[in-house]
Design an enzyme around this catalytic site. Structure first.
Site, PDB file in Angstrom:
ATOM      1  N   HIS A   1       0.407  -1.245   0.247  1.00 64.53           N
ATOM      2  CA  HIS A   1       0.033  -0.077  -0.333  1.00 64.53           C
ATOM      3  C   HIS A   1       1.119   0.988  -0.113  1.00 64.53           C
ATOM      4  CE1 HIS A   1      -4.254  -1.551   0.505  1.00 64.53           C
ATOM      5  NE2 HIS A   1      -3.504  -2.842   1.219  1.00 64.53           N
TER       6      HIS A   1
ATOM      7  N   GLN B   1      -6.103  -5.033  -4.900  1.00 68.82           N
ATOM      8  CA  GLN B   1      -6.892  -3.061  -4.833  1.00 68.82           C
ATOM      9  C   GLN B   1      -6.076  -3.153  -6.894  1.00 68.82           C
ATOM     10  OE1 GLN B   1      -5.338  -3.693  -2.362  1.00 68.82           O
ATOM     11  NE2 GLN B   1      -7.195  -3.393  -0.964  1.00 68.82           N
TER      12      GLN B   1
ATOM     13  N   ASP C   1      -0.373  -5.081   5.806  1.00 71.77           N
ATOM     14  CA  ASP C   1      -1.037  -5.195   5.554  1.00 71.77           C
ATOM     15  C   ASP C   1      -0.773  -5.400   4.086  1.00 71.77           C
ATOM     16  OD1 ASP C   1      -2.259  -3.228   5.282  1.00 71.77           O
ATOM     17  OD2 ASP C   1      -4.153  -3.825   4.970  1.00 71.77           O
ATOM     18  N   GLU C   2      -1.420  -6.780   3.574  1.00 71.53           N
ATOM     19  CA  GLU C   2      -2.069  -7.029   2.080  1.00 71.53           C
ATOM     20  C   GLU C   2      -0.348  -6.340   1.135  1.00 71.53           C
ATOM     21  OE1 GLU C   2      -6.362  -6.230   1.650  1.00 71.53           O
ATOM     22  OE2 GLU C   2      -5.275  -4.710   1.080  1.00 71.53           O
ATOM     23  N   VAL C   3       0.539  -7.576   1.775  1.00 72.75           N
ATOM     24  CA  VAL C   3       1.435  -7.959   0.772  1.00 72.75           C
ATOM     25  C   VAL C   3       1.172  -8.976  -0.987  1.00 72.75           C
ATOM     26  CG1 VAL C   3       4.367  -8.127   0.220  1.00 72.75           C
ATOM     27  CG2 VAL C   3       3.434  -5.901   2.421  1.00 72.75           C
TER      28      VAL C   3
END
Length: 852
Positions: free
Chosen positions: A434, A476, A520-522
């Protein structure tokens, strides 16, 4: 969101006139209006949807058939080939798409329209699911975007399971009894002990406020004085003695805990006892909610405050609200307004998500490109000077949500303001995922310094390896948003950001305890082909795969934080070790970080997702945990499944009952519906860890959150935040309720219903009317009324007793002057509509029952 034809974006009525290049078509793109129309779900394949956009030329010149592209944002993927064949839609990056006319696209003459049908790879559930932020780029001027005009959407009535209709709402509301206001607890959140003793204290100008010794509570007294004088529109003037003198005492009581207070209101005096300024402040907030909300409508010479005895202290020491300003910016004035409402309801941590892929919102003086590049959004395909449009921000740089940041002076002002309200500001800087705004900003810095011949300085803060050919895609759909944690320059960047933030807190005179560094969200496959990774692996035998880079990164960041005397916070992935069971990915608490006292903010308990017990695993394993559960505490989630309710729903639907019913120490107990709002399969909890008594000692508190993808205005922020924040405040502050601990299911349900009805009455009759006027008024959500047809009569009800329901029978939406609903409406064959209104006459969404 209050009309069947919903205006999503209105282009500015005042378009700045500029000289156009000779080769640019003389067409004003603001003359193009666009309508989105969802047509059909489950089109051709399950979960796909057929949609259309209609482009209308409202100008006086013809829009050409070629020589342009239209760009727009969409949170879901789109099939490139359009159904109508007159355009092609291509994915660019993240949520950005381009629409290119084919040779069958026809020019659009004045007053004419062109329709393009396309297939979305997900179904349409609500108004958030459509495209947005349309703008035109001319082929002969590819570096500039021109926004189109008005964007609207056509109403859609999808036929899906779990749809919430007016009849569904009526059924939900039917057991909500009206409780007379005099029977309600008049301090909110509900205190530990509350007793009305009879009589009133008359607040007027003849008041003296007396502090304890040494002006211990001077700041708090000044805040109270300022607020009360505003209500009576006069300065306190005890010396004139034009009437009986009354005293407000704020006194020191050393036996009380730091956040504990006592509040006693008698006919002649008010006394607040506390051992700290924080406790005194909370006593003052309780006094403010004790004041009748009608007193806020206009100044009064005298205000009667009921006599009470209150003992109170919070259940959890950590009561946080998180706001995401990285995706969409919020002005400083709105930040102050959010802090004010947090303080009123005794929340004490303001988590500012300041950076994300779509924006960097805090000036870092040592790295100016973070805001000169990373805080601006407008048309670009290379992000060399600004970031691309996201979340409907449009192609023009000057926009209110995509472009913006807090200067150093702004942030210091925010820190001081929050500190005065006894709120700790926790900054979050997303890493290593992100992080596109940071990556692209440091690329811009690199390019600038390389052009100046300063290679060593250019590479000092670089966040990616130019030779890294790794391919990945995030949740995303970004393909280039992750810092390369193998690069030494990444840690130069982190250290510099930490140092500048520490300096700002120091200048503000406010303590800094922690910085959240994301986590988060790697996505999978990141770093796999990075030369920097291979070089690091060769010199560090503990790094066997890219998975080990995770521990390497947070180990180094933790050391940089400790060197500044602050501790590391992050989302749960920061504290997890990746392993496998039977060949499947599995997460366990990372034993290496347990001694480091890291703070884990855990969002992932998605019901049916397999990680329902993740927060409890970490707490049982020794990590300090802040519960930020998506199922109950994400306020960017749609309230329920209805086309006119904005918000995402990937994790849950979350009406105000979700935060109110949350059981922090056993949230499995009353989880009754899944993320789609359908009855839950209780088998998902089989084998899941329960929270141990030791684990309970590691639950620091609770955090609610509003992520910013769909928050495109201050009004939308307040709509999504309020009144759900009050349900959260009740759970974070008030004692563990009886219904949460009761073993007998039937008795627990009965106790819950009693508490729920009382809560709704308190909000409807006291706190919502207060919020209509407090601090200038808040745009809280006014729920849609429930409606049924029974025995030829339309019956309506509301979630919050105290709101006014109005109706029309002429097909128009009800307004503040429409007929008031009382005990049913008998009418046949007319387009009857119902709508609820607050005390200011502000209406919510319209209920339109099927005509029978």
């Amino acid at each position: 969101m209050r009309h069947l034809l919903i205006v999503m974006l209105i282009a500015s009525a005042f378009v700045k006139v500029v000289a156009k290049p000779a080769d640019e078509p003389k067409f004003n793109t603001h003359d193009l209006s666009i309508v989105w129309e969802p047509i059909q779900n489950n089109y051709q394949k399950p979960d796909q949807s057929l949609n259309a956009i209609t482009i209308t030329n409202n100008g006086k010149s013809t829009f050409p058939a070629s020589g342009w592209k239209i760009y727009f944002n969409s949170a879901r993927l789109i099939v490139p080939a359009t159904v109508t064949g007159n355009a092609k839609i291509d994915f660019v990056n993240g949520d950005l798409f381009s629409l290119t006319p084919t040779n069958t696209f026809t020019e659009i003459k004045p007053g004419k329209s062109v329709r393009i049908e396309f297939i979305d790879e997900e179904p349409v559930v609500n108004i958030t699911d459509g495209p947005e932020g349309f703008y035109v780029v001319w082929n002969n001027q590819p570096g500039k975007g021109y926004n189109t005009g008005t964007f609207t959407l056509k109403p859609f009535k999808p036929n899906y399971v779990g749809l919430i209709t007016p009849a569904t709402i009526y059924e939900q509301n039917k057991n909500i009894q009206d409780i007379p206001e005099q029977q309600l607890t008049k301090v909110f959140p509900t205190p530990v002990s509350y007793k009305e003793t009879g009589g009133v204290f008359n607040l007027n100008k003849n008041i003296a406020i007396i502090a304890g010794p040494n002006d211990k509570f001077k700041t708090e007294i000044n805040l109270l004085k300022e607020y009360l004088e505003l209500l009576i529109d006069e300065k306190f003037d005890a010396g004139r003695k034009s009437g009986p003198l009354r005293i407000i005492n704020i006194l020191f009581e050393g036996d009380l805990r730091p956040e504990e207070y006592r509040l006693t209101v008698n006919a002649d005096d008010i006394t607040i006892l506390a051992s700290t300024s924080t406790g005194a402040f909370y006593g003052i907030q309780s006094l403010k909610t004790l004041i009748p909300p009608s007193a806020l409508i206009n100044p009064k010479k005298g205000i009667d405050i009921p006599c009470v005895q209150v003992r109170d202290q919070p259940r959890f020491a950590y009561r946080a609200f998180m706001i995401d300003v990285g995706r969409n910016f919020q002005p400083k004035s709105e930040i102050f307004k959010v802090l004010d409402v947090m303080a009123l309801y005794k929340l004490n941590v303001f988590h500012m998500h300041l950076t994300d892929d779509e924006g960097w919102r805090l000036e870092i003086p040592s790295l100016p490109e973070l805001t000169t590049v990373g805080a601006k959004r407008g048309h670009t395909l290379d992000a060399k000077h600004n970031l691309p449009p996201s979340h409907g921000s449009g192609g023009e740089i000057e926009n209110k949500t995509g472009t913006g940041y807090y200067t150093k002076a702004d942030f210091i002002e925010i820190l001081k303001y929050a500190d005065k309200l006894h709120i700790m500001v926790q900054p979050e800087m997303e890493a290593p995922g992100h992080a596109r705004s940071a990556v692209k900003s440091m690329n811009a810095r690199y390019n600038r310094l390389m052009a100046e011949g300063k290679k060593e300085e250019a590479e000092k803060y670089l966040l990616y390896d130019p030779k890294d050919s790794s391919k990945y895609s995030t949740a995303q759909y970004w393909t280039d948003n992750v810092m390369d944690v193998s690069l030494p320059s990444t840690y130069n960047f982190v250290e510099t950001v930490i140092s500048d933030i520490v300096s700002m807190y120091k200048e503000a005179g406010v303590p800094l305890k922690t910085i959240n560094w994301g986590g988060d969200e790697v996505p999978a496959h990141v770093w796999e082909k990075s030369p920097a990774y291979f070089a690091l692996k060769a010199s560090h035998p503990e790094i066997q795969s890219t998975a080990d880079l995770w521990y390497y990164f947070y180990g180094r960041v933790n050391q940089l934080m400790k060197a500044k005397g602050i501790y590391l916070s992050g989302w749960e992935e920061m504290c997890l070790r990746k392993t496998q069971i039977d060949g499947n990915a599995f997460y366990v608490p990372n034993p290496d970080f347990m001694p480091e006292h890291l703070q884990a903010e855990v969002w992932n308990n998605t019901l049916g997702g397999g990680n329902e017990d993740l927060a409890y695993k970490l707490a049982n394993g020794g990590y300090k945990v802040v519960l930020t559960c998506v199922t109950n505490l994400y306020f960017d989630m749609a309230h329920y499944k209805s086309f006119d309710e904005p918000g995402y729903y990937w994790g849950a639907f979350a009406d105000i009952d979700k935060p109110f019913s949350f059981i922090p120490y056993d949230y499995f107990k009353n989880s009754k519906v899944d993320k789609n709002g359908l009855p839950i399969n209780p088998n998902i909890f089989i084998g899941k860890q329960r929270l141990t008594d030791y684990g309970k000692t590691n639950i620091l508190g609770l955090q609610s959150a509003v992520w910013g993808e769909n928050i495109k205005s201050t009004e939308r922020l307040e709509y999504m935040m309020l009144p759900r924040l009050l349900g959260f405040a009740e759970r974070a502050w008030s004692k563990d309720p009886d219904w949460a601990t009761e073993k007998n299911a039937a008795k627990s349900d009965s106790l819950y219903q009693q508490a729920w009805v009382g809560f709704l009455n308190v909000l409807g009759k006291r706190e919502l009317p207060r919020l209509s006027y407090y601090n200038g008024g808040y745009n809280y959500r006014v729920p849609k009324p429930g409606v049924i047809l029974e025995d030829g009569k339309y019956l309506a009800n509301e979630q919050f007793p105290g709101l006014t329901i109005r109706y029309t029978t002429n097909g128009k939406d009800p307004d503040a002057k429409s007929a008031v609903y009382n005990n049913g409406v008998t009418i046949k064959g007319s387009a009857i509509k119902f709508r609820a209104f607050d005390t200011k006459g502000r209406g919510g969404n319209v209920s339109e029952p099927d005509i029978q």
